[in-house]
Motif scaffolding. Structure first.
Motif, PDB file in Angstrom:
ATOM      1  N   PHE A  29       0.816  -1.208   0.000  1.00 38.76           N
ATOM      2  CA  PHE A  29       0.000   0.000   0.000  1.00 38.76           C
ATOM      3  C   PHE A  29       0.854   1.263   0.000  1.00 38.76           C
ATOM      4  CE2 PHE A  29      -3.868   2.272   0.676  1.00 38.76           C
ATOM      5  CZ  PHE A  29      -3.574   3.317   1.544  1.00 38.76           C
ATOM      6  N   SER A  30       1.915   1.279   0.769  1.00 40.21           N
ATOM      7  CA  SER A  30       2.664   2.518   0.994  1.00 40.21           C
ATOM      8  C   SER A  30       3.339   3.062  -0.266  1.00 40.21           C
ATOM      9  CB  SER A  30       3.711   2.317   2.086  1.00 40.21           C
ATOM     10  OG  SER A  30       4.631   1.320   1.698  1.00 40.21           O
ATOM     11  N   ILE A  31       3.557   2.234  -1.278  1.00 41.81           N
ATOM     12  CA  ILE A  31       4.253   2.718  -2.471  1.00 41.81           C
ATOM     13  C   ILE A  31       3.291   3.186  -3.559  1.00 41.81           C
ATOM     14  CG2 ILE A  31       6.207   1.215  -1.995  1.00 41.81           C
ATOM     15  CD1 ILE A  31       5.332  -0.519  -4.367  1.00 41.81           C
ATOM     16  N   PHE A  32       2.001   3.042  -3.305  1.00 40.94           N
ATOM     17  CA  PHE A  32       1.004   3.423  -4.304  1.00 40.94           C
ATOM     18  C   PHE A  32       0.447   4.818  -4.048  1.00 40.94           C
ATOM     19  CE2 PHE A  32      -0.098  -0.017  -7.211  1.00 40.94           C
ATOM     20  CZ  PHE A  32       0.623  -1.068  -6.664  1.00 40.94           C
ATOM     21  N   ASN A  33       0.206   5.530  -5.142  1.00 38.51           N
ATOM     22  CA  ASN A  33      -0.605   6.731  -5.080  1.00 38.51           C
ATOM     23  C   ASN A  33      -2.062   6.289  -5.024  1.00 38.51           C
ATOM     24  OD1 ASN A  33       1.709   8.484  -5.600  1.00 38.51           O
ATOM     25  ND2 ASN A  33       1.621   7.654  -7.669  1.00 38.51           N
ATOM     26  N   MET A  34      -2.833   6.932  -4.167  1.00 39.52           N
ATOM     27  CA  MET A  34      -4.236   6.551  -3.978  1.00 39.52           C
ATOM     28  C   MET A  34      -5.147   7.706  -4.361  1.00 39.52           C
ATOM     29  SD  MET A  34      -3.943   3.478  -2.933  1.00 39.52           S
ATOM     30  CE  MET A  34      -5.683   3.172  -2.559  1.00 39.52           C
ATOM     31  N   GLY A  35      -6.269   7.362  -4.961  1.00 38.23           N
ATOM     32  CA  GLY A  35      -7.150   8.425  -5.407  1.00 38.23           C
ATOM     33  C   GLY A  35      -8.612   8.096  -5.242  1.00 38.23           C
ATOM     34  N   TRP A  36      -9.405   9.135  -5.285  1.00 42.38           N
ATOM     35  CA  TRP A  36     -10.856   9.017  -5.352  1.00 42.38           C
ATOM     36  C   TRP A  36     -11.321   9.709  -6.634  1.00 42.38           C
ATOM     37  CZ3 TRP A  36     -13.884   6.172  -2.169  1.00 42.38           C
ATOM     38  CH2 TRP A  36     -13.361   5.796  -0.927  1.00 42.38           C
ATOM     39  N   TYR A  37     -12.181   9.025  -7.352  1.00 40.98           N
ATOM     40  CA  TYR A  37     -12.795   9.558  -8.551  1.00 40.98           C
ATOM     41  C   TYR A  37     -14.302   9.393  -8.400  1.00 40.98           C
ATOM     42  CZ  TYR A  37      -8.182   9.565 -10.741  1.00 40.98           C
ATOM     43  OH  TYR A  37      -6.866   9.822 -11.036  1.00 40.98           O
ATOM     44  N   ARG A  38     -15.043  10.115  -9.217  1.00 40.16           N
ATOM     45  CA  ARG A  38     -16.490   9.958  -9.173  1.00 40.16           C
ATOM     46  C   ARG A  38     -17.066  10.000 -10.584  1.00 40.16           C
ATOM     47  NH1 ARG A  38     -18.258  15.731  -6.356  1.00 40.16           N
ATOM     48  NH2 ARG A  38     -18.101  17.035  -8.235  1.00 40.16           N
ATOM     49  N   GLN A  39     -18.239   9.421 -10.712  1.00 44.31           N
ATOM     50  CA  GLN A  39     -18.884   9.381 -12.021  1.00 44.31           C
ATOM     51  C   GLN A  39     -20.394   9.389 -11.871  1.00 44.31           C
ATOM     52  OE1 GLN A  39     -17.722   6.037 -14.509  1.00 44.31           O
ATOM     53  NE2 GLN A  39     -18.058   7.244 -16.354  1.00 44.31           N
ATOM     54  N   THR A  40     -21.050  10.160 -12.734  1.00 48.99           N
ATOM     55  CA  THR A  40     -22.501  10.152 -12.829  1.00 48.99           C
ATOM     56  C   THR A  40     -22.879   9.657 -14.224  1.00 48.99           C
ATOM     57  OG1 THR A  40     -22.443  12.470 -13.482  1.00 48.99           O
ATOM     58  CG2 THR A  40     -22.845  12.010 -11.171  1.00 48.99           C
ATOM     59  N   PRO A  41     -24.082   9.126 -14.375  1.00 50.82           N
ATOM     60  CA  PRO A  41     -24.497   8.586 -15.679  1.00 50.82           C
ATOM     61  C   PRO A  41     -24.353   9.621 -16.791  1.00 50.82           C
ATOM     62  CG  PRO A  41     -26.047   7.923 -13.996  1.00 50.82           C
ATOM     63  CD  PRO A  41     -25.109   8.899 -13.347  1.00 50.82           C
ATOM     64  N   GLY A  42     -23.751   9.200 -17.887  1.00 49.29           N
ATOM     65  CA  GLY A  42     -23.621  10.074 -19.038  1.00 49.29           C
ATOM     66  C   GLY A  42     -22.450  11.027 -18.974  1.00 49.29           C
ATOM     67  N   LYS A  43     -21.681  10.972 -17.895  1.00 51.04           N
ATOM     68  CA  LYS A  43     -20.534  11.871 -17.757  1.00 51.04           C
ATOM     69  C   LYS A  43     -19.252  11.076 -17.609  1.00 51.04           C
ATOM     70  CE  LYS A  43     -22.800  15.904 -15.712  1.00 51.04           C
ATOM     71  NZ  LYS A  43     -22.754  16.882 -14.593  1.00 51.04           N
ATOM     72  N   GLN A  44     -18.148  11.733 -17.932  1.00 48.54           N
ATOM     73  CA  GLN A  44     -16.845  11.091 -17.760  1.00 48.54           C
ATOM     74  C   GLN A  44     -16.487  11.005 -16.291  1.00 48.54           C
ATOM     75  OE1 GLN A  44     -14.011  13.320 -20.213  1.00 48.54           O
ATOM     76  NE2 GLN A  44     -13.923  11.566 -21.599  1.00 48.54           N
ATOM     77  N   ARG A  45     -15.652  10.031 -15.992  1.00 43.66           N
ATOM     78  CA  ARG A  45     -15.161   9.928 -14.622  1.00 43.66           C
ATOM     79  C   ARG A  45     -14.335  11.176 -14.291  1.00 43.66           C
ATOM     80  NH1 ARG A  45     -13.906   4.100 -12.750  1.00 43.66           N
ATOM     81  NH2 ARG A  45     -12.916   4.032 -14.775  1.00 43.66           N
ATOM     82  N   GLU A  46     -14.509  11.665 -13.080  1.00 44.72           N
ATOM     83  CA  GLU A  46     -13.917  12.945 -12.664  1.00 44.72           C
ATOM     84  C   GLU A  46     -12.991  12.738 -11.470  1.00 44.72           C
ATOM     85  OE1 GLU A  46     -15.670  17.310 -11.236  1.00 44.72           O
ATOM     86  OE2 GLU A  46     -16.891  15.520 -11.014  1.00 44.72           O
ATOM     87  N   LEU A  47     -11.845  13.399 -11.516  1.00 40.58           N
ATOM     88  CA  LEU A  47     -10.928  13.349 -10.389  1.00 40.58           C
ATOM     89  C   LEU A  47     -11.533  14.063  -9.181  1.00 40.58           C
ATOM     90  CD1 LEU A  47      -8.116  13.000  -9.011  1.00 40.58           C
ATOM     91  CD2 LEU A  47      -7.508  15.200 -10.039  1.00 40.58           C
ATOM     92  N   VAL A  48     -11.518  13.399  -8.052  1.00 37.41           N
ATOM     93  CA  VAL A  48     -11.937  14.024  -6.791  1.00 37.41           C
ATOM     94  C   VAL A  48     -10.704  14.447  -6.009  1.00 37.41           C
ATOM     95  CG1 VAL A  48     -13.154  13.706  -4.619  1.00 37.41           C
ATOM     96  CG2 VAL A  48     -14.080  12.700  -6.721  1.00 37.41           C
ATOM     97  N   ALA A  49      -9.851  13.479  -5.714  1.00 33.60           N
ATOM     98  CA  ALA A  49      -8.650  13.775  -4.934  1.00 33.60           C
ATOM     99  C   ALA A  49      -7.651  12.642  -5.082  1.00 33.60           C
ATOM    100  CB  ALA A  49      -8.994  13.975  -3.457  1.00 33.60           C
TER     101      ALA A  49
END
Length: 117
Positions: A29-49
């Motif tokens: 786990f410690s060597i990976f960058n971790m992220g949160w993304y979000r998506q709504t129907p009909g839209k591209q996935r979006e970077l959250v953090a």
């Protein structure tokens, strides 16, 4: 086998808060960058953090000042604290892990966040 399991989604009123967690397994786990993304129907996935392996944080423009990402390398978890939630934050939120900062290799199945009165 890498697994990312999100939890903490649900229904919250506008202006409220929610805390998402992602438990990782099958990886260093410690060597990976971790992220949160979000998506709504009909839209591209979006970077959250994103939080990098060295703790640098990156936020999507509409999340700055409202969302906070953190990680606990001892527990293999990454957390997203979401405050001042708006109806437009309604989406499926996905946890992701990658060796590149924006290049995610693994994805969770997602957790639904609904912001509505």
């Amino acid at each position: 086998q890498v697994q990312l399991v999100e939890s903490g989604g649900g229904l919250v009123q506008p202006g409220g808060s929610l805390r998402l967690s992602c438990a990782a397994s099958g990886m260093i786990f410690s060597i990976f960058n971790m992220g949160w993304y979000r998506q709504t129907p009909g839209k591209q996935r979006e970077l959250v953090a994103i939080i990098t392996s060295v703790g640098r944080t990156i936020y999507g423009d509409s999340m700055k000042g409202r969302f906070t990402i953190s990680r606990d390398n001892a527990k293999n978890t990454v957390t997203l604290q979401m405050n001042s939630l708006k109806p437009e934050d309604t989406a499926v939120y996905y946890c992701a892990a990658g060796r590149g900062v924006y290049d995610m290799d693994y994805w969770g199945k997602g957790t639904l966040v609904t912001v509505s009165s």
